[in-house]
Design a protein around this motif. Structure first.
Motif: not given
Length: 576
Positions: A343-344, A359-362, A396-399
């Motif tokens: 998770l990016e 919230d912005g989890l990586t 937002s972000g990517a899996l």
């Protein structure tokens, strides 16, 4: 229109049988109309020939009448076979589609859906949709085709009379159904809503009878159910009255159309522009053609209830905002092996919520790793699992799976989840375990229960795996129910094992023993442990500390424990 498209889409994979049923319905209708029209023509022709003392060929019309009678009887029999076969296949396919769509979501529950409301959707609402083909789609399409054929034939004999028949068919097939559809929208929707609410209150009364009795609220709850029952009955009475008016209107239309044809055609017979037998044929043609549009009044009177049912079932199937997104799984990924999940910078919020849940989890989940998410309740731990399962969508972000960005929910194909709130069925222990692995044998089930710390409990049951438990696992304790959910997850073949608060309700020694077995014996699987307790963290490869959807600190647990930081303070608070 959206409802109509949805209903037509339910026939996917069964359209040939549906088309065959429609064709047979058209044939049987045309045969019945032809039977009445030819009979009128035959009787009139014989009467005129007898009055004039002329010879009359009775063999041709007799043959036509006999042929139409045979075709009508055989056609209707075959139509019933075809349409009911299509309906039964629709029933099987639709229920299977709904349950398959729900299966990935059930470990996390269905927020916003009460169990009674869900039962109503899976019961009465699905039953309504299953009748759509037989009671709406077939009659509507058949009326259009048969009406066009009748008007075309009438036009070849007398265009003016054909116009009268067309007007009558439009009135009976469009005007009256449209009027009843508008009138039936409100009672239909009210009936669906009242039935759903009644189920919800009935479930609450059955499950909460002890609490209701303790607070002397049983009578008040029962009065509320009586009110809902009265609402349902009132809506059903209005719908029944409207349905009766529709049937009466269709029958009256047939008689009116018969007289209208006679009034328009009689002057043409007088001037010799139309033969008397042909007028009788057209009159009976108009009377019989009402059969094609007659069912439409009742069908569209129930359109409000049908539309309401489709709106309630559609979210269970198409993965809208209240359900999981469809997973997009890369074809190159081997489902038998755990993927590398990452998770990016994911940002996510629950539907209707103002605050971000993540919230912005990586986070990185390499194959075969042991990763723990720790933090207080509401920090976002279970939200990560819901995201992997596709129940929630990131803003937002990517899996990523094996380095390839995919749509949310794609990791669900590899998940085996032991949820924080166990969802156990009323039935045997074996049945509950078989949910994850229908083909698992008794030895595998006993082994899974042993790993979950239920070996002694299972051995002490009077009937072993055949022992019956109630809905929710009653009379099991909370810890036993949670461990049974863990055993079920172990039986599943998902290489990404998620343990959501597996030690809740257990004493420290039992929890330590269970996690010790799981974290050392489940080799080859990636394990994601979600917990707010320190037990088992010393066996993890990686720990991430969450708070309000953000990662405060992550890394090797032994390294993090040796320095001042969020993880060390988490351990100190836990042991204190």
């Amino acid at each position: 229109m959206r409802t109509l498209i949805f209903l037509a889409g339910l026939l996917k994979g069964n359209r040939r049988r549906a088309a065959a049923g429609l064709a047979l319905a058209v044939v049987s209708m045309l045969a019945n109309i032809a039977l009445m029209a030819v009979s009128g023509w035959f009787l009139t022709g014989m009467a005129l020939a007898g009055a004039a003392g002329a010879a009359y060929n009775v063999f041709l019309p007799s043959s036509l009448i006999r042929g139409c009678a045979i075709l009508r009887t055989g056609g209707r029999y075959l139509e019933r076979l075809a349409t009911h076969e299509a309906t039964f296949r629709l029933i099987g396919a639709l229920r299977a589609r709904v349950f398959l769509a729900l299966a990935p979501r059930l470990p996390f529950g269905l927020p916003g859906l009460h169990s009674g409301d869900l039962a109503a959707r899976l019961g009465g609402d699905l039953d309504s949709l299953q009748r759509a083909y037989l009671q709406v789609l077939v009659p509507s399409a058949a009326a259009l085709l048969v009406g066009a054929a009748v008007v075309a034939y009438g036009w070849s004999l007398a265009p003016a009379i054909a116009a009268v028949i067309a007007g009558g068919l439009l009135l009976g097939g469009v005007g009256l159904p449209a009027l009843l559809a508008l009138a039936g929208r409100r009672p239909g929707r009210e009936a669906v809503a009242a039935a759903s609410a009644l189920r919800v209150w009935a479930v609450d009364m059955a499950e909460g009878r002890e609490e209701l009795a303790a607070f002397a609220a049983t009578d008040r709850h029962g009065a509320r159910m009586d009110g809902l029952q009265s609402r349902l009955e009132a809506a059903q009475r209005r719908a029944t009255r409207q349905d009766a008016l529709g049937v009466a209107g269709a029958q009256a239309l047939g008689s009116l159309l018969l007289w209208a044809v006679l009034l328009v055609g009689a002057p043409q017979v007088v001037v010799g522009a139309l033969a008397a037998p042909d007028l009788a044929l057209l009159a009976f043609l108009g009377l019989a053609s009402v059969e094609a549009v007659g069912p439409l009044a009742s069908a569209f009177q129930a359109w409000g209830a049908l539309a309401a049912a489709s709106e309630r079932v559609r979210p269970l199937l198409d993965g809208d905002a209240s359900g999981p997104a469809a997973a997009e799984v890369p074809a190159a990924v081997d489902r038998r092996a755990a993927p590398h999940v990452r998770l990016e910078a994911v940002r996510l919020r629950y539907p209707g919520a103002a605050a971000l849940a993540l919230d912005g989890l990586t986070l990185d989940l390499p194959p075969g790793s042991r990763v723990a998410l720790v933090g207080p309740s509401g920090s976002g731990k279970s939200t990560v699992v819901a995201l992997l399962a596709g129940f929630l969508r990131p803003e937002s972000g990517a899996l990523e799976l094996d380095g390839r960005p995919v749509r949310d929910g794609a990791a669900a194909a590899w998940l085996a989840v032991a949820p924080q709130t166990p969802h156990l069925l009323a039935g045997s222990v074996r049945r509950n375990l078989a949910v994850a692995a229908p083909d698992a044998d008794e030895a595998a089930m006993v082994e899974a229960c042993g790993k979950a710390g239920l070996g002694g409990w299972l051995a002490g049951l009077p009937d072993g795996l055949e022992t019956m438990i109630g809905a929710g696992g009653r009379p099991m304790s909370g810890g036993e129910a949670r461990r049974l959910a863990v055993a079920r997850a172990l039986l599943g073949d998902g290489p990404l094992l998620v343990l959501d608060e597996p030690g809740e309700g257990l004493d420290p020694a039992t929890e330590q023993a269970m996690l010790g077995r799981l974290l050392t014996e489940e080799t080859g699987r990636t394990i994601l442990l979600i917990t707010h307790r320190p037990t088992g963290l010393e066996l993890m490869d990686h720990v991430a500390v969450l708070d309000r959807g953000r990662v405060l600190e992550q890394g090797d647990p032994r390294t993090l424990a040796g320095r001042d930081g969020p993880f060390r303070r988490f351990l100190e608070r836990s042991f204190v």
